[in-house]
Design an enzyme around this catalytic site. Sequence first.
Site, PDB file in Angstrom:
ATOM      1  N   SER A 209      34.433  80.230  43.121  1.00 35.50           N
ATOM      2  CA  SER A 209      33.921  81.521  43.575  1.00 35.50           C
ATOM      3  C   SER A 209      34.846  82.255  44.533  1.00 35.50           C
ATOM      4  CB  SER A 209      32.552  81.338  44.232  1.00 35.50           C
ATOM      5  OG  SER A 209      32.646  80.479  45.355  1.00 35.50           O
ATOM      6  N   HIS A 237      28.692  80.859  38.944  1.00 39.35           N
ATOM      7  CA  HIS A 237      29.458  82.099  38.760  1.00 39.35           C
ATOM      8  C   HIS A 237      29.920  82.261  37.312  1.00 39.35           C
ATOM      9  CE1 HIS A 237      29.613  83.377  42.971  1.00 39.35           C
ATOM     10  NE2 HIS A 237      29.625  82.090  43.249  1.00 39.35           N
ATOM     11  N   LYS A 268      21.921  84.827  40.999  1.00 37.80           N
ATOM     12  CA  LYS A 268      23.076  85.716  40.880  1.00 37.80           C
ATOM     13  C   LYS A 268      22.862  86.639  39.674  1.00 37.80           C
ATOM     14  CE  LYS A 268      26.361  82.868  43.437  1.00 37.80           C
ATOM     15  NZ  LYS A 268      25.390  81.970  44.073  1.00 37.80           N
TER      16      LYS A 268
END
Length: 422
Positions: A209, A237, A268
Amino acid sequence: MSLTLIKRLQPCTLPAYKYHSYSTAPLGVMNQVLGEVMDAIRSAGTYKPERVITTKQAAQIKVKGSNRNILNFCANNYLGLSSNLEVVEAAKESLDRYGNGLSSVRFICGTQDIHKELEQKIAKFHGRDDAILYISCFDANAGIFESLLGPEDAVISDELNHASIIDGIRLCRAERLRYYHMSMPDLEQKLQETQGSRMRLIVTDGVFSMDGDVAPLKEICDLADKYNSLVFIDECHATGFLGATGRGTEEFLGLDRRCHIINSTLGKALGGAAGGYTTGPQSLIDMLRQKSRPYLFSNSLPPPIVASASKVFDLITKDNSIIAKVTSNTKRFRDKITAAGFEVWGKDHPICPIMLGDASLAGKFAEEMLERDIYVIGFSFPVVPKGLARIRVQISAAHTEDEIDRAVDAFIEVGKKLGVIP
């Protein structure tokens, strides 16, 4: 990759952190110690103020103290769905039907049908047997290693893995080894050193990340096959937007379900609220329901979060266009910012670290960008290693091409002002 040396700015002078004296001796000592810690953080130029957003999370936001529209390039809202009307409506409907929360853990009276339905959607999305929900992916990472691995086993982890992976591994009793970041020769050496172990688990982020680089997953899986080892991947991610249909790092690299265990987040790309999960073999998921401490002793994921994440899976399964949009936006930004002369790490990922080196410079750069209505944050030690401070730009499908170009223009203006680019 080498870091371009740049002129370092002098740290700005800040007042010493003020602490109060307490008559109770232990509190007074603690307060003095913490005051000294805060003084050191401020003096080093690594103090991280929290900006206050006064609107919903979106490509355009407002911050406290200003009524201007600010372009947000600092969120993990990769698909722009945290404020999507269908997603929000699904959360509202579940609030009416299922209430605010279960006030309990899953095995007592905290499992609803929507929890089981979401777990099945997750497993199907990843092509695995089953899945188990957690209140966060931090909890998922905290719960798996201690439950799975014993003193007879070994866990081999990339040195730049998520903090939650590092903390989770600390809890287990297995032999613990780290290999140099994405170094396959070093990983192979660690596998050779642990051949007497009962089980060996290779642990890696799918996407790292801070740097935006993608793990060499094919090579990792090849080594796992060669040395009869398991592979664990953290996809926080990657899930939902990396790969043609958002299946993550495996799909992005053209691999077919070669990882044995996947941990990821709902907080996310998949709605932006909270929640995490583990998905993998049925035997593993069954065991985690019985032994994983964060699962057994944390309240169930609230119904509105379950419903909103479930809606996101429906949306991206039905239509891949939003995934294509974040990919094209990422290419546009990376191409333009690189052409302008900035050093950008990573490749083909919406995380775009613009390397500056100096912590004070990164903080000053972010403030200058905010004055131009672009919201970004400077990242410095201890979030990243000393000397590798940066602005981490994050691209979203919600950004328009015009907004991408405005951000690049602001970077160029500030970069020239601060001497980062000629």
